[in-house]
Design a protein around this motif. Structure first.
Motif, PDB file in Angstrom:
ATOM      1  N   THR A 244       0.817  -1.213   0.000  1.00 50.35           N
ATOM      2  CA  THR A 244       0.000   0.000   0.000  1.00 50.35           C
ATOM      3  C   THR A 244       0.850   1.262   0.000  1.00 50.35           C
ATOM      4  O   THR A 244       0.307   2.366  -0.133  1.00 50.35           O
ATOM      5  CB  THR A 244      -0.913   0.025   1.237  1.00 50.35           C
ATOM      6  OG1 THR A 244      -0.102  -0.086   2.425  1.00 50.35           O
ATOM      7  CG2 THR A 244      -1.905  -1.131   1.186  1.00 50.35           C
ATOM      8  N   ARG A 245       2.182   1.121   0.134  1.00 51.15           N
ATOM      9  CA  ARG A 245       3.045   2.289   0.217  1.00 51.15           C
ATOM     10  C   ARG A 245       4.182   2.196  -0.789  1.00 51.15           C
ATOM     11  O   ARG A 245       4.622   1.103  -1.156  1.00 51.15           O
ATOM     12  CB  ARG A 245       3.635   2.444   1.623  1.00 51.15           C
ATOM     13  CG  ARG A 245       2.600   2.689   2.704  1.00 51.15           C
ATOM     14  CD  ARG A 245       3.263   2.900   4.053  1.00 51.15           C
ATOM     15  NE  ARG A 245       2.281   3.164   5.111  1.00 51.15           N
ATOM     16  CZ  ARG A 245       2.598   3.420   6.367  1.00 51.15           C
ATOM     17  NH1 ARG A 245       3.872   3.445   6.736  1.00 51.15           N
ATOM     18  NH2 ARG A 245       1.655   3.652   7.267  1.00 51.15           N
ATOM     19  N   VAL A 246       4.669   3.389  -1.198  1.00 54.21           N
ATOM     20  CA  VAL A 246       5.856   3.501  -2.039  1.00 54.21           C
ATOM     21  C   VAL A 246       6.995   4.001  -1.165  1.00 54.21           C
ATOM     22  O   VAL A 246       6.830   4.969  -0.410  1.00 54.21           O
ATOM     23  CB  VAL A 246       5.610   4.466  -3.221  1.00 54.21           C
ATOM     24  CG1 VAL A 246       6.899   4.688  -4.002  1.00 54.21           C
ATOM     25  CG2 VAL A 246       4.525   3.916  -4.133  1.00 54.21           C
ATOM     26  N   ASP A 247       8.143   3.342  -1.245  1.00 56.75           N
ATOM     27  CA  ASP A 247       9.302   3.745  -0.459  1.00 56.75           C
ATOM     28  C   ASP A 247       9.743   5.143  -0.900  1.00 56.75           C
ATOM     29  O   ASP A 247      10.105   5.343  -2.063  1.00 56.75           O
ATOM     30  CB  ASP A 247      10.442   2.746  -0.666  1.00 56.75           C
ATOM     31  CG  ASP A 247      11.581   2.969   0.312  1.00 56.75           C
ATOM     32  OD1 ASP A 247      11.895   4.136   0.615  1.00 56.75           O
ATOM     33  OD2 ASP A 247      12.170   1.974   0.767  1.00 56.75           O
ATOM     34  N   PRO A 248       9.751   6.132   0.006  1.00 54.53           N
ATOM     35  CA  PRO A 248      10.128   7.490  -0.411  1.00 54.53           C
ATOM     36  C   PRO A 248      11.601   7.631  -0.778  1.00 54.53           C
ATOM     37  O   PRO A 248      11.972   8.598  -1.445  1.00 54.53           O
ATOM     38  CB  PRO A 248       9.778   8.342   0.825  1.00 54.53           C
ATOM     39  CG  PRO A 248       9.825   7.385   1.976  1.00 54.53           C
ATOM     40  CD  PRO A 248       9.376   6.064   1.425  1.00 54.53           C
ATOM     41  N   GLN A 249      12.430   6.684  -0.355  1.00 55.73           N
ATOM     42  CA  GLN A 249      13.854   6.753  -0.667  1.00 55.73           C
ATOM     43  C   GLN A 249      14.146   6.183  -2.056  1.00 55.73           C
ATOM     44  O   GLN A 249      14.865   6.773  -2.856  1.00 55.73           O
ATOM     45  CB  GLN A 249      14.664   6.000   0.394  1.00 55.73           C
ATOM     46  CG  GLN A 249      14.460   6.502   1.810  1.00 55.73           C
ATOM     47  CD  GLN A 249      14.908   7.945   1.987  1.00 55.73           C
ATOM     48  OE1 GLN A 249      15.881   8.371   1.375  1.00 55.73           O
ATOM     49  NE2 GLN A 249      14.199   8.697   2.825  1.00 55.73           N
ATOM     50  N   THR A 250      13.603   5.014  -2.346  1.00 51.04           N
ATOM     51  CA  THR A 250      13.891   4.338  -3.618  1.00 51.04           C
ATOM     52  C   THR A 250      12.831   4.607  -4.675  1.00 51.04           C
ATOM     53  O   THR A 250      13.022   4.248  -5.841  1.00 51.04           O
ATOM     54  CB  THR A 250      13.997   2.826  -3.391  1.00 51.04           C
ATOM     55  OG1 THR A 250      12.729   2.322  -2.919  1.00 51.04           O
ATOM     56  CG2 THR A 250      15.071   2.502  -2.369  1.00 51.04           C
ATOM     57  N   ARG A 251      11.695   5.213  -4.299  1.00 50.09           N
ATOM     58  CA  ARG A 251      10.580   5.445  -5.218  1.00 50.09           C
ATOM     59  C   ARG A 251      10.116   4.136  -5.845  1.00 50.09           C
ATOM     60  O   ARG A 251       9.791   4.069  -7.028  1.00 50.09           O
ATOM     61  CB  ARG A 251      10.941   6.450  -6.311  1.00 50.09           C
ATOM     62  CG  ARG A 251      11.586   7.731  -5.835  1.00 50.09           C
ATOM     63  CD  ARG A 251      10.815   8.376  -4.705  1.00 50.09           C
ATOM     64  NE  ARG A 251       9.409   8.600  -5.022  1.00 50.09           N
ATOM     65  CZ  ARG A 251       8.508   9.013  -4.142  1.00 50.09           C
ATOM     66  NH1 ARG A 251       8.855   9.217  -2.884  1.00 50.09           N
ATOM     67  NH2 ARG A 251       7.250   9.184  -4.502  1.00 50.09           N
ATOM     68  N   ALA A 252      10.101   3.093  -5.048  1.00 50.96           N
ATOM     69  CA  ALA A 252       9.658   1.775  -5.513  1.00 50.96           C
ATOM     70  C   ALA A 252       8.656   1.211  -4.506  1.00 50.96           C
ATOM     71  O   ALA A 252       8.696   1.536  -3.321  1.00 50.96           O
ATOM     72  CB  ALA A 252      10.827   0.825  -5.678  1.00 50.96           C
ATOM     73  N   MET A 253       7.783   0.364  -5.003  1.00 53.27           N
ATOM     74  CA  MET A 253       6.842  -0.336  -4.141  1.00 53.27           C
ATOM     75  C   MET A 253       7.177  -1.822  -4.161  1.00 53.27           C
ATOM     76  O   MET A 253       7.864  -2.312  -5.061  1.00 53.27           O
ATOM     77  CB  MET A 253       5.407  -0.109  -4.606  1.00 53.27           C
ATOM     78  CG  MET A 253       5.131  -0.640  -5.988  1.00 53.27           C
ATOM     79  SD  MET A 253       3.441  -0.341  -6.516  1.00 53.27           S
ATOM     80  CE  MET A 253       3.514  -0.960  -8.198  1.00 53.27           C
ATOM     81  N   THR A 254       6.684  -2.523  -3.182  1.00 52.08           N
ATOM     82  CA  THR A 254       6.943  -3.954  -3.078  1.00 52.08           C
ATOM     83  C   THR A 254       5.759  -4.735  -3.629  1.00 52.08           C
ATOM     84  O   THR A 254       4.609  -4.480  -3.252  1.00 52.08           O
ATOM     85  CB  THR A 254       7.199  -4.367  -1.617  1.00 52.08           C
ATOM     86  OG1 THR A 254       8.336  -3.663  -1.131  1.00 52.08           O
ATOM     87  CG2 THR A 254       7.463  -5.860  -1.524  1.00 52.08           C
ATOM     88  N   ALA A 255       6.060  -5.644  -4.531  1.00 53.57           N
ATOM     89  CA  ALA A 255       5.040  -6.546  -5.078  1.00 53.57           C
ATOM     90  C   ALA A 255       5.324  -7.956  -4.576  1.00 53.57           C
ATOM     91  O   ALA A 255       6.495  -8.347  -4.421  1.00 53.57           O
ATOM     92  CB  ALA A 255       5.046  -6.511  -6.601  1.00 53.57           C
ATOM     93  N   ARG A 256       4.276  -8.702  -4.329  1.00 50.02           N
ATOM     94  CA  ARG A 256       4.420 -10.082  -3.856  1.00 50.02           C
ATOM     95  C   ARG A 256       3.850 -11.028  -4.907  1.00 50.02           C
ATOM     96  O   ARG A 256       2.677 -10.946  -5.259  1.00 50.02           O
ATOM     97  CB  ARG A 256       3.696 -10.285  -2.540  1.00 50.02           C
ATOM     98  CG  ARG A 256       3.655 -11.727  -2.059  1.00 50.02           C
ATOM     99  CD  ARG A 256       3.135 -11.814  -0.641  1.00 50.02           C
ATOM    100  NE  ARG A 256       4.076 -11.182   0.282  1.00 50.02           N
ATOM    101  CZ  ARG A 256       3.800 -10.930   1.571  1.00 50.02           C
ATOM    102  NH1 ARG A 256       2.621 -11.253   2.067  1.00 50.02           N
ATOM    103  NH2 ARG A 256       4.713 -10.363   2.342  1.00 50.02           N
ATOM    104  N   ALA A 257       4.717 -11.893  -5.416  1.00 48.16           N
ATOM    105  CA  ALA A 257       4.303 -12.884  -6.414  1.00 48.16           C
ATOM    106  C   ALA A 257       4.226 -14.252  -5.760  1.00 48.16           C
ATOM    107  O   ALA A 257       4.952 -14.555  -4.803  1.00 48.16           O
ATOM    108  CB  ALA A 257       5.285 -12.909  -7.581  1.00 48.16           C
ATOM    109  N   GLU A 258       3.360 -15.093  -6.278  1.00 49.77           N
ATOM    110  CA  GLU A 258       3.201 -16.460  -5.783  1.00 49.77           C
ATOM    111  C   GLU A 258       3.171 -17.420  -6.959  1.00 49.77           C
ATOM    112  O   GLU A 258       2.617 -17.105  -8.017  1.00 49.77           O
ATOM    113  CB  GLU A 258       1.913 -16.610  -4.970  1.00 49.77           C
ATOM    114  CG  GLU A 258       1.903 -15.870  -3.651  1.00 49.77           C
ATOM    115  CD  GLU A 258       0.646 -16.148  -2.841  1.00 49.77           C
ATOM    116  OE1 GLU A 258      -0.286 -16.778  -3.403  1.00 49.77           O
ATOM    117  OE2 GLU A 258       0.589 -15.763  -1.664  1.00 49.77           O
TER     118      GLU A 258
END
Length: 375
Positions: A244-258
């Protein structure tokens, strides 16, 4: 006298060099004359030819992630106690609730016996006072107090049984146990790892994705993953969830794949390369060997024919992605163009060339008009 001899030797040396140069010129001229193939123009360089073909390329996002089980836990104890029995073996697959280790429970067993005795006494007192109250001999309030004492004794027994149950450590979910060093007689402390338990039927991979790709990603987007341990194997799955959040340092979000791991090939902690396809598009393509790079640009040599004479024309091209040994040509060439396939470092712009008549085993003949490079 010495000066005269020096000039004589110098003149002889100059004559010898001139003779040698003439001989070399004649020799190289003969080589160039004989270098042309049968029926080809004199001095033409023999080259291999490939045709520009149209093939499908995919836009991909490729990132690195670390594999994890769907559920993973370290089995620990909540008390300092001796292990009296071990019910599992290393690497065993266990069901949810399966017993793993038994801790010493002498005090808990004694507490249960005491609680059961108090419960029996409370039951007898309750039954007696209720009977007397029904007959009007004893006050009703005394019978009610006896029932309260019975309820308290029953709760005390349940608490003693719960404390006894804590001495049996069970698997919280179905999975595979890792390596363990505990045996009967081992003293464990709170937080000490007794065993690891992983549910690896489904593998999860968390990976960072630049925020600019947020509009094209969602739950259910297909992905493929590869592990270094299995370079020739591809695992197919989908994105299960986006953070739900974007890292303000890297400007990236985390996606989870299965993805499914039915044979247990992928283990938690393995490095995985995840690819997310953004779409397919057709584009002209040539083999990697046909493209030369210079600085920030790239070029190929297109074969131009003028009657029986063919020449190499240097063409600046804009390249795209590279897939399976084929380079996407964004601009500069069209499907069907003929280009030189190899040996580009020996070609000069505008040089006469002749397509080789011999081809490697299994390759299409150079003079076959239907010859193309398979996408």
């Amino acid at each position: 006298m010495l000066k005269r001899h020096f000039f004589i030797f110098a003149a002889a040396g100059v004559v010898a060099l001139m003779v040698a140069a003439a001989v070399l010129r004649i020799a190289f001229a003969g080589d160039e004359a004989g270098g042309a193939g049968p029926g080809g123009p004199r001095g033409a360089q023999e080259v291999s030819e490939v045709q520009v073909v149209s093939r499908t390329f995919s836009d991909r996002i490729e990132v690195l992630g670390v594999a994890r089980g769907r559920r993973s836990v370290d089995i620990t104890s909540n008390a300092t106690e001796l292990i009296t029995r071990v019910y599992f073996t290393d690497g065993q697959r266990v069901a949810a609730g399966a017993p793993l280790v038994q801790l010493r429970a002498d005090q808990q067993d004694a507490g249960i016996i005491e609680a059961e005795a108090r419960l029996q006494q409370a039951r007898r007192d309750m039954e007696r006072w209720e009977a007397l109250a029904e007959r009007g001999i004893a006050p009703r309030v005394t019978a009610e107090q006896a029932r309260t004492d019975f309820d308290l004794a029953q709760a005390s027994l349940e608490a003693a049984q719960a404390r006894r149950g804590e001495r049996m450590i069970r698997a919280p979910f179905a999975g595979v146990l890792g390596l363990s060093t505990v045996t009967a007689g081992t003293l464990v402390n709170p937080g000490a790892v007794i065993a690891t338990l992983d549910d690896i039927s489904v593998i999860r991979v968390d990976f960072p994705v630049p925020e600019r790709y947020l509009p094209i990603l969602s739950s259910g987007t297909p992905i493929t993953a590869r592990a270094e341990a299995y370079p020739d194997r591809e695992f197919s799955g989908q994105i299960a969830q986006l953070d739900t959040r974007v890292d303000p340092q890297t400007r990236a979000m985390t996606a989870r794949a299965e993805f499914a791991n039915t044979d247990g090939a992928v283990r938690p902690g393995m490095s995985m390369r995840v690819s997310v396809r953004r779409g397919d598009r057709p584009a002209p393509a040539v083999p990697e060997a046909a493209v030369q790079y210079q600085g920030s640009g790239a070029f190929v040599y297109r074969i131009a024919s003028d009657g029986e004479r063919s020449t190499a024309q240097r063409v600046e091209v804009q390249t795209g992605v590279v897939e399976n040994g084929m380079v996407e040509i964004v601009s500069g060439l069209s499907a069907g163009d003929r280009v030189i396939g190899s040996g580009l470092n020996r070609i000069q712009p505008g040089a006469a060339v002749q397509v080789a008549r011999t081809t490697p085993p299994g390759a299409p003949a150079a003079d076959d008009p239907s010859r193309t490079i398979a996408p």
